[in-house]
Enzyme design. Structure first.
Site, PDB file in Angstrom:
ATOM      1  N   LYS A  38      71.258  41.004  85.880  1.00 35.11           N
ATOM      2  CA  LYS A  38      70.646  40.684  85.216  1.00 35.11           C
ATOM      3  C   LYS A  38      69.144  39.570  85.294  1.00 35.11           C
ATOM      4  O   LYS A  38      69.736  39.117  86.446  1.00 35.11           O
ATOM      5  CB  LYS A  38      71.107  40.818  83.429  1.00 35.11           C
ATOM      6  CG  LYS A  38      71.493  39.618  83.221  1.00 35.11           C
ATOM      7  CD  LYS A  38      72.016  39.181  82.060  1.00 35.11           C
ATOM      8  CE  LYS A  38      72.830  37.430  81.818  1.00 35.11           C
ATOM      9  NZ  LYS A  38      73.721  37.770  80.547  1.00 35.11           N
ATOM     10  N   ARG A 136      77.517  36.595  68.967  1.00 33.80           N
ATOM     11  CA  ARG A 136      76.360  37.227  69.796  1.00 33.80           C
ATOM     12  C   ARG A 136      76.533  38.508  69.097  1.00 33.80           C
ATOM     13  O   ARG A 136      75.812  38.929  69.075  1.00 33.80           O
ATOM     14  CB  ARG A 136      76.336  36.299  70.886  1.00 33.80           C
ATOM     15  CG  ARG A 136      75.005  36.689  71.690  1.00 33.80           C
ATOM     16  CD  ARG A 136      75.078  36.279  72.592  1.00 33.80           C
ATOM     17  NE  ARG A 136      75.397  36.491  73.723  1.00 33.80           N
ATOM     18  CZ  ARG A 136      75.193  36.233  74.884  1.00 33.80           C
ATOM     19  NH1 ARG A 136      74.554  35.378  75.304  1.00 33.80           N
ATOM     20  NH2 ARG A 136      76.570  37.103  75.912  1.00 33.80           N
ATOM     21  N   TYR A 264      45.202  17.069  83.481  1.00 35.17           N
ATOM     22  CA  TYR A 264      44.697  17.388  82.420  1.00 35.17           C
ATOM     23  C   TYR A 264      45.294  16.093  82.090  1.00 35.17           C
ATOM     24  O   TYR A 264      46.267  15.236  81.508  1.00 35.17           O
ATOM     25  CB  TYR A 264      45.606  18.451  81.739  1.00 35.17           C
ATOM     26  CG  TYR A 264      44.699  20.012  82.580  1.00 35.17           C
ATOM     27  CD1 TYR A 264      43.340  20.105  82.255  1.00 35.17           C
ATOM     28  CD2 TYR A 264      45.204  20.823  82.926  1.00 35.17           C
ATOM     29  CE1 TYR A 264      42.637  21.624  82.909  1.00 35.17           C
ATOM     30  CE2 TYR A 264      45.132  22.356  83.918  1.00 35.17           C
ATOM     31  CZ  TYR A 264      43.428  21.996  83.861  1.00 35.17           C
ATOM     32  OH  TYR A 264      42.850  23.770  84.074  1.00 35.17           O
ATOM     33  N   MET A 313      49.123  25.406  85.355  1.00 35.36           N
ATOM     34  CA  MET A 313      49.360  26.610  85.320  1.00 35.36           C
ATOM     35  C   MET A 313      50.047  27.165  86.623  1.00 35.36           C
ATOM     36  O   MET A 313      50.695  28.016  86.814  1.00 35.36           O
ATOM     37  CB  MET A 313      48.195  27.370  84.767  1.00 35.36           C
ATOM     38  CG  MET A 313      48.816  28.803  84.818  1.00 35.36           C
ATOM     39  SD  MET A 313      47.099  30.003  84.170  1.00 35.36           S
ATOM     40  CE  MET A 313      46.977  30.060  82.594  1.00 35.36           C
TER      41      MET A 313
END
Length: 369
Positions: A38, A136, A264, A313
């Site tokens: 998965k 779950r 930043y 990013m």
């Protein structure tokens, strides 16, 4: 292995084979192996990994969602595929593509029977999930009679396996809890088999269950993280080989003066004359902002280089003041040294998170050994 000239995730099939054979060596000859592929095979390349494991004669695959199973079928995978968390809206697709659903609640169970009947199926293989403590997904032990009565009312389905999931098999401080889960599942299995009149396949152990609880191996084991090179302990990590190496390059080098800032929000301020390098990988590629400001590091020419400032990013900046390197040089984010587990440790997260977070825009490069 070739030197990187861009950001790439190298996938080493020789390491995958080593891990598969190591885990298989822990089992008796009659125990099947289900490979969990998965989430793009834990962030690598599900199609390539599954087809390679198919060539090694793995017995089963598991995915989380039906769409992942469809992608494997489209890639030529013919081995049985268990869908661990199917949704009713995809049940027709599950049947069309010969996928096998995990049925974990009365609603899902009845909806699949209805669709299988509508599609005129006979003895369609399904897997019944029981909750033994993870809380779950899954039926409770008290649901056995209900499931069996419903299953015997229809010829559309046949229960191929019953299974559960260990909650803390990697934590030996939770050994009593895990042993209680194993005991509960064996009790459910005995009751279920007696009621339905035959013995479905039983599976319970995940990777840590394979390594720590041989009494839980049963008919089949499910291994995910172990195939990709991690055994959930420092001891077992030594026996496994990470299959994925995340590499990039130095795009540009800067020399900055004392008091200058980087990135930043001016999050990093130089304490003297320093050299920084900019690397083309960022939080859009899976390197989260939590790794900035010297929490995380990469390796340049064998030397640790801390990530400075805020992760952008598409870029990170690193401190290379004391490292002999040049623009175009290779950078290792994780691989063997350091591995993804060590990289994840820097921010108290887990290996699973860092390897599955690697963006699909990062080029995958297959290393066939």
């Amino acid at each position: 292995m070739p030197k990187a000239r861009e950001t790439v995730l190298e996938i080493d099939l020789k390491a995958l084979k080593h891990n598969f054979e190591y885990l298989k060596s822990k089992l008796n000859n009659n125990t099947k192996i289900l490979a969990v592929v998965k989430a793009f095979a834990y962030g690598s390349d599900a199609n390539e990994v599954a087809n390679y494991l198919q060539s090694l004669e793995v017995d089963y695959f598991a995915v989380a969602y039906a769409s992942e199973g469809v992608a494997l079928r489209d890639a030529g995978v013919e081995t049985p595929i268990l869908v661990l968390h199917p949704q009713a809206i995809n049940f027709k697709t599950v049947i069309e593509r010969c996928l096998e659903p995990s049925l974990y609640s009365a609603k899902i169970f009845n909806e699949f029977i209805a669709i299988a009947s509508e599609e005129k199926q006979s003895n369609y293989p399904v897997h019944i999930k029981f909750n033994t403590g993870l809380n779950r997904l899954g039926f409770s032990e008290n649901d056995v009679d209900y499931i069996v009565s419903k299953a015997l009312e229809t010829s559309a389905i046949k229960v191929k396996s019953i299974f559960s999931h260990l909650a803390a098999s990697e934590d030996l401080n939770e050994k009593t809890f895990t042993e209680r889960q194993i005991k509960t599942f064996k009790s459910i299995s005995k009751e279920f088999s007696k009621a339905i009149g035959y013995q479905p396949m039983l599976h319970l152990a995940n990777t840590s269950g394979v390594l720590n609880y041989p009494e839980a191996h049963l008919d089949m084991v499910r291994t995910g993280i172990g195939l990709y090179g991690f055994g959930n302990s420092k001891e077992e990590n030594k026996n496994l080989k990470p299959i994925a190496t995340l590499k990039s390059v130095i795009s540009q080098i800067h020399t900055i003066e004392k008091g200058e800032t980087v990135g930043y929000n001016r999050a990093y301020k130089s304490e003297g004359v320093e050299k920084t390098a900019t690397i083309p990988i960022g939080h859009a590629d899976g390197i989260g902002r939590q790794y900035g400001n010297k929490k995380g590091f990469v390796t340049v020419n064998g030397n640790k280089a801390p990530i400075i400032g805020n992760v952008c990013m598409d870029m990170i900046m690193i401190d290379i003041t004391n490292i002999n390197c040049h623009e175009g040089d290779e950078v290792i984010i994780f691989g063997n040294h350091p591995n993804a587990s060590q990289f994840a440790d820097a921010t108290n997260t887990i290996t699973y998170e860092i390897i599955t977070a690697i963006s699909q825009r990062v080029k995958r490069l297959l290393i066939k050994g």
